[in-house]
Motif scaffolding. Sequence first.
Motif, short mmCIF file in Angstrom:
data_model
loop_
_atom_site.label_atom_id
_atom_site.label_comp_id
_atom_site.label_asym_id
_atom_site.label_seq_id
_atom_site.Cartn_x
_atom_site.Cartn_y
_atom_site.Cartn_z
N VAL A 50 -9.78 17.91 0.67
CA VAL A 50 -8.56 17.64 1.45
C VAL A 50 -8.34 16.14 1.57
CG1 VAL A 50 -7.55 17.82 3.76
CG2 VAL A 50 -8.62 19.82 2.72
N ILE A 51 -9.40 15.41 1.88
CA ILE A 51 -9.28 13.95 2.00
C ILE A 51 -8.91 13.34 0.66
CG2 ILE A 51 -10.58 11.84 2.43
CD1 ILE A 51 -12.08 13.38 4.60
N SER A 52 -9.48 13.86 -0.41
CA SER A 52 -9.16 13.36 -1.75
C SER A 52 -7.67 13.53 -2.05
CB SER A 52 -9.99 14.10 -2.79
OG SER A 52 -9.58 13.76 -4.08
N ALA A 53 -7.16 14.72 -1.81
CA ALA A 53 -5.74 14.98 -2.06
C ALA A 53 -4.87 14.09 -1.17
CB ALA A 53 -5.43 16.45 -1.83
N TRP A 54 -5.27 13.95 0.08
CA TRP A 54 -4.53 13.10 1.03
C TRP A 54 -4.46 11.66 0.53
CZ3 TRP A 54 -2.15 14.23 5.72
CH2 TRP A 54 -1.83 13.17 6.52
N LEU A 55 -5.61 11.13 0.12
CA LEU A 55 -5.66 9.74 -0.33
C LEU A 55 -4.84 9.51 -1.59
CD1 LEU A 55 -9.43 8.92 0.27
CD2 LEU A 55 -7.49 7.94 1.49
N VAL A 56 -4.94 10.43 -2.53
CA VAL A 56 -4.23 10.24 -3.80
C VAL A 56 -2.73 10.42 -3.63
CG1 VAL A 56 -3.94 11.17 -6.12
CG2 VAL A 56 -6.24 10.83 -5.20
N LEU A 57 -2.30 11.47 -2.93
CA LEU A 57 -0.86 11.71 -2.78
C LEU A 57 -0.18 10.63 -1.93
CD1 LEU A 57 -0.81 15.59 -2.38
CD2 LEU A 57 -0.17 14.22 -4.38
N SER A 58 -0.80 10.26 -0.82
CA SER A 58 -0.19 9.21 -0.01
C SER A 58 -0.24 7.86 -0.74
CB SER A 58 -0.85 9.12 1.36
OG SER A 58 -2.23 8.90 1.25
N GLY A 59 -1.26 7.66 -1.58
CA GLY A 59 -1.33 6.44 -2.38
C GLY A 59 -0.21 6.37 -3.41
N LEU A 60 0.13 7.51 -3.99
CA LEU A 60 1.24 7.54 -4.95
C LEU A 60 2.58 7.25 -4.27
CD1 LEU A 60 0.25 10.57 -7.19
CD2 LEU A 60 0.27 8.16 -7.84
N LEU A 61 2.77 7.81 -3.08
CA LEU A 61 4.00 7.52 -2.33
C LEU A 61 4.09 6.04 -1.97
CD1 LEU A 61 4.17 10.60 0.06
CD2 LEU A 61 5.69 10.08 -1.86
N GLN A 62 2.96 5.49 -1.52
CA GLN A 62 2.92 4.08 -1.18
C GLN A 62 3.23 3.22 -2.40
OE1 GLN A 62 1.59 0.16 -1.14
NE2 GLN A 62 0.49 1.68 -2.30
N LYS A 63 2.75 3.63 -3.56
CA LYS A 63 2.98 2.85 -4.79
C LYS A 63 4.47 2.73 -5.09
CE LYS A 63 0.25 1.35 -7.37
NZ LYS A 63 -0.26 -0.04 -7.38
N TYR A 64 5.22 3.79 -4.83
CA TYR A 64 6.67 3.74 -5.03
C TYR A 64 7.29 2.65 -4.17
CZ TYR A 64 11.58 4.93 -4.46
OH TYR A 64 12.94 4.86 -4.39
N TRP A 65 6.92 2.61 -2.87
CA TRP A 65 7.47 1.60 -1.98
C TRP A 65 6.96 0.22 -2.36
CZ3 TRP A 65 11.65 2.91 0.21
CH2 TRP A 65 11.86 4.23 0.60
N ALA A 66 5.74 0.12 -2.86
CA ALA A 66 5.20 -1.17 -3.28
C ALA A 66 6.01 -1.74 -4.44
CB ALA A 66 3.73 -1.02 -3.69
N PHE A 67 6.42 -0.89 -5.38
CA PHE A 67 7.27 -1.35 -6.48
C PHE A 67 8.60 -1.88 -5.95
CE2 PHE A 67 4.92 1.59 -9.53
CZ PHE A 67 4.29 0.54 -10.17
N ARG A 68 9.20 -1.17 -5.01
CA ARG A 68 10.48 -1.60 -4.46
C ARG A 68 10.35 -2.91 -3.70
NH1 ARG A 68 14.24 2.67 -2.20
NH2 ARG A 68 15.44 0.77 -1.95
N VAL A 69 9.28 -3.04 -2.91
CA VAL A 69 9.08 -4.27 -2.14
C VAL A 69 8.84 -5.45 -3.09
CG1 VAL A 69 7.47 -5.43 -0.56
CG2 VAL A 69 8.30 -3.13 -0.03
N ALA A 70 8.04 -5.25 -4.12
CA ALA A 70 7.77 -6.34 -5.08
C ALA A 70 9.04 -6.75 -5.81
CB ALA A 70 6.70 -5.90 -6.07
N PHE A 71 9.87 -5.78 -6.16
CA PHE A 71 11.14 -6.08 -6.82
C PHE A 71 12.03 -6.92 -5.91
CE2 PHE A 71 15.53 -4.83 -7.98
CZ PHE A 71 15.55 -5.30 -9.27
N ASP A 72 12.13 -6.51 -4.65
CA ASP A 72 12.94 -7.28 -3.70
C ASP A 72 12.37 -8.67 -3.48
OD1 ASP A 72 14.82 -5.33 -3.43
OD2 ASP A 72 14.25 -4.71 -1.41
#
Length: 151
Positions: A50-72
């Motif tokens: 459960v923790i593994s899935a939590w870490l990976v899925l929330s990390g992927l969502l965060q990565k999307y926002w990280a790309f947007r923030v870096a672009f801005d």
Amino acid sequence: MPADLQLHVVASLLRRGRSLDQLSMGLSVLGVLLGLAPLLFSMISLWCLVISAWLVLSGLLQKYWAFRVAFDADLFQLMAQDPGNLSDRTEALDQALQDLGLQPRQSATRPWAERSRGALGLLKRQALLVIVQISLPLLVILASPWLPFAG
């Protein structure tokens, strides 16, 4: 505050998103390693999966926002370099973003103060996702000394 200084400050704040992204990447790698643990050990806890899935899925969502923030951050830095003709450069930026399909076609351009608030809102979302990512593992770590006494 002069427009060029405000753009530099916002770009600098947005670049802090890289630190959040690096923390999240480390947590995501930890999640992948926990997910691979069943290959190495015969017994694995459901909590680990459960923790593994939590870490990976929330990390992927965060990565999307990280790309947007870096672009801005890059766009704000680019616009801050030559504030003399900011209105002309803003129109050219809006046109380029619209041509690439990254911005909807609008009749009026947004002021930079509004753009700054929006970009900083993206940074807040990224930080919130890092907090979400670390929350479940942290709760399990804090609760683990009490688990043997719970039943």
